[in-house]
Design a protein around this motif. Structure first.
Motif, PDB file in Angstrom:
ATOM      1  N   ARG A 209       4.292  -2.365  -3.241  1.00 40.32           N
ATOM      2  CA  ARG A 209       3.146  -2.879  -2.928  1.00 40.32           C
ATOM      3  C   ARG A 209       2.474  -2.219  -1.716  1.00 40.32           C
ATOM      4  O   ARG A 209       3.227  -1.184  -1.116  1.00 40.32           O
ATOM      5  N   ASN A 210       1.262  -2.208  -1.734  1.00 42.59           N
ATOM      6  CA  ASN A 210       0.488  -1.473  -0.440  1.00 42.59           C
ATOM      7  C   ASN A 210       1.259  -1.800   0.985  1.00 42.59           C
ATOM      8  O   ASN A 210       1.593  -3.049   1.184  1.00 42.59           O
ATOM      9  N   SER A 211       1.249  -0.805   1.763  1.00 39.77           N
ATOM     10  CA  SER A 211       1.928  -1.236   2.967  1.00 39.77           C
ATOM     11  C   SER A 211       1.265  -2.166   3.809  1.00 39.77           C
ATOM     12  O   SER A 211       0.151  -2.299   3.737  1.00 39.77           O
ATOM     13  N   LYS A 212       2.199  -3.113   4.512  1.00 41.90           N
ATOM     14  CA  LYS A 212       1.402  -4.235   5.262  1.00 41.90           C
ATOM     15  C   LYS A 212       0.974  -3.668   6.408  1.00 41.90           C
ATOM     16  O   LYS A 212      -0.058  -4.125   7.137  1.00 41.90           O
ATOM     17  N   THR A 213       1.333  -2.502   6.985  1.00 43.79           N
ATOM     18  CA  THR A 213       1.043  -2.246   8.338  1.00 43.79           C
ATOM     19  C   THR A 213       0.309  -0.870   8.344  1.00 43.79           C
ATOM     20  O   THR A 213      -0.528  -0.744   9.242  1.00 43.79           O
ATOM     21  N   LYS A 214       0.484   0.076   7.346  1.00 43.90           N
ATOM     22  CA  LYS A 214      -0.076   1.458   7.415  1.00 43.90           C
ATOM     23  C   LYS A 214      -1.052   1.451   6.155  1.00 43.90           C
ATOM     24  O   LYS A 214      -0.803   0.856   5.216  1.00 43.90           O
ATOM     25  N   VAL A 215      -2.180   2.121   6.304  1.00 49.30           N
ATOM     26  CA  VAL A 215      -3.048   2.473   5.232  1.00 49.30           C
ATOM     27  C   VAL A 215      -2.606   3.754   4.409  1.00 49.30           C
ATOM     28  O   VAL A 215      -2.283   4.557   4.936  1.00 49.30           O
TER      29      VAL A 215
END
Lengths: 215, 120
Positions: A209-215
């Motif tokens: 999944r794309n990171s929750k905190t970092k782009v």
């Protein structure tokens, strides 16, 4: 938007980056996944995409699985997971999701099932220090020591508090590691190279999944 | 099939022409160093005392004496920052790992030189 794909851990290796430094990477065979179902506010009460990964042998398909897959025109999948969405999906069931969705994304979170360790003691499971090797310790070297009293001095009251760390089953549980840098993407072979180690054995299934905190 | 894909990835990282050198050789290792946006080559001179690993994991250890202090550097063979390995002398040795050199000092560090076709 959530970018998510299902995959399989192939193993680890090392790559050299532009500075000539080594990057330890996990190679993940990610997708292509098929959209099995699109859940909407009207019919399901929430919005999500259901993704399926890796075909199941025909003789191993169960009837409900076959029926479910038929609706989207897909084949029966072994590993099925949902992506929650914030808005209605524009995609159609049966469409494919490939590693291309990670374009412009630098960091991902990876969820997998850790390797099973069996019934493990507190030293292995929780990193307790155990007891002294000498000074009169007898046959209790890997023990947890005291676990509370009946008097209630530590707020425990009668018996032992729930959730007290003790020996028990370790591993074979969901585990998410966050913020793996995407070192390389191989669209041709559906490969993702992620920095660092992810949970589980080789050929273990993963949710990326794309990171929750970092782009 | 699975390991094949990893092998393929590793293949792209391997160097095509690995400089030829052996245990016991005295070599000049040309190391690329990036300082800011400038790049320069630094030379590390010493004796090759070990070569370990296979494929992309292969590395070698070079030992030299600086100010009476032994200095060892381990280089990944396939690293792009190792530009070249230049053999200066070839030493005779019956061992594949020359860790015994660590205990030696002064003249005892020297190895008997071997003359091969590689040296003209």
């Amino acid at each position: 938007m959530t970018a998510m794909i299902l995959g399989k851990k192939l193993g680890m290796t090392r790559l050299y980056n532009e500075q000539g430094k080594i990057e330890p990477v996990t190679v993940v065979l990610a997708g292509p996944c098929t959209i099995m179902q699109i859940k909407t506010m009207d019919t399901d009460g929430y919005m999500a995409l259901q993704l399926g990964y890796e075909d199941l042998k025909k003789s191993r398909c169960k009837k409900p699985q076959t029926g479910h897959a038929e609706k989207s025109g897909a084949s029966v999948k072994r590993f099925v997971r949902e992506v929650r969405l914030d808005e209605e999906s524009q995609q159609q069931p049966g469409e494919e999701v490939t590693v291309e969705i990670f374009e412009g994304i630098n960091y991902v979170d990876v969820t997998g099932t850790t390797k099973g360790k069996g019934y493990a003691g507190v030293m292995k499971r929780f990193g307790f220090k155990g007891m002294s090797a000498s000074h009169g310790t007898e046959r209790k070297h890997r023990h947890p020591g005291g676990i509370g009293s009946n008097s209630g001095s530590a707020g425990t009251g009668r018996g032992i508090r729930k959730g007290k760390k003790m020996a028990g089953h370790m591993g074979h549980a969901n585990h998410t590691t966050r913020n793996h840098k995407i070192v390389a993407v191989d669209k041709e072979n559906n490969l993702l190279m992620l920095r660092g180690a992810v949970a589980g054995p080789r050929n273990g299934y993963l949710v990326i999944r794309n990171s929750k905190t970092k782009v | 099939m699975v390991s094949n894909l990893i092998d393929k990835i590793e293949e792209t990282q391997l160097k095509k022409n690995i400089p030829e050198f052996r245990i016991g050789d005295t070599v000049d290792v040309h190391v690329k160093i990036v300082e800011g946006d400038k790049q320069r080559v630094q030379i590390f001179n010493g004796t090759v005392i070990a070569r370990k690993g296979k494929g992309i994991n292969e590395s070698f250890t070079v030992r030299r004496i600086v100010n009476n202090e032994g200095v060892e550097r381990i280089f990944p063979l396939h690293s792009p920052s190792v530009a070249n390995v230049d053999v200066k002398r070839s030493g005779f040795t019956r061992r594949s790992k020359l860790y015994f050199l660590r205990k030696r000092a002064g003249k005892a560090v020297r190895l008997r030189e071997v003359w091969t076709d590689r040296k003209k």
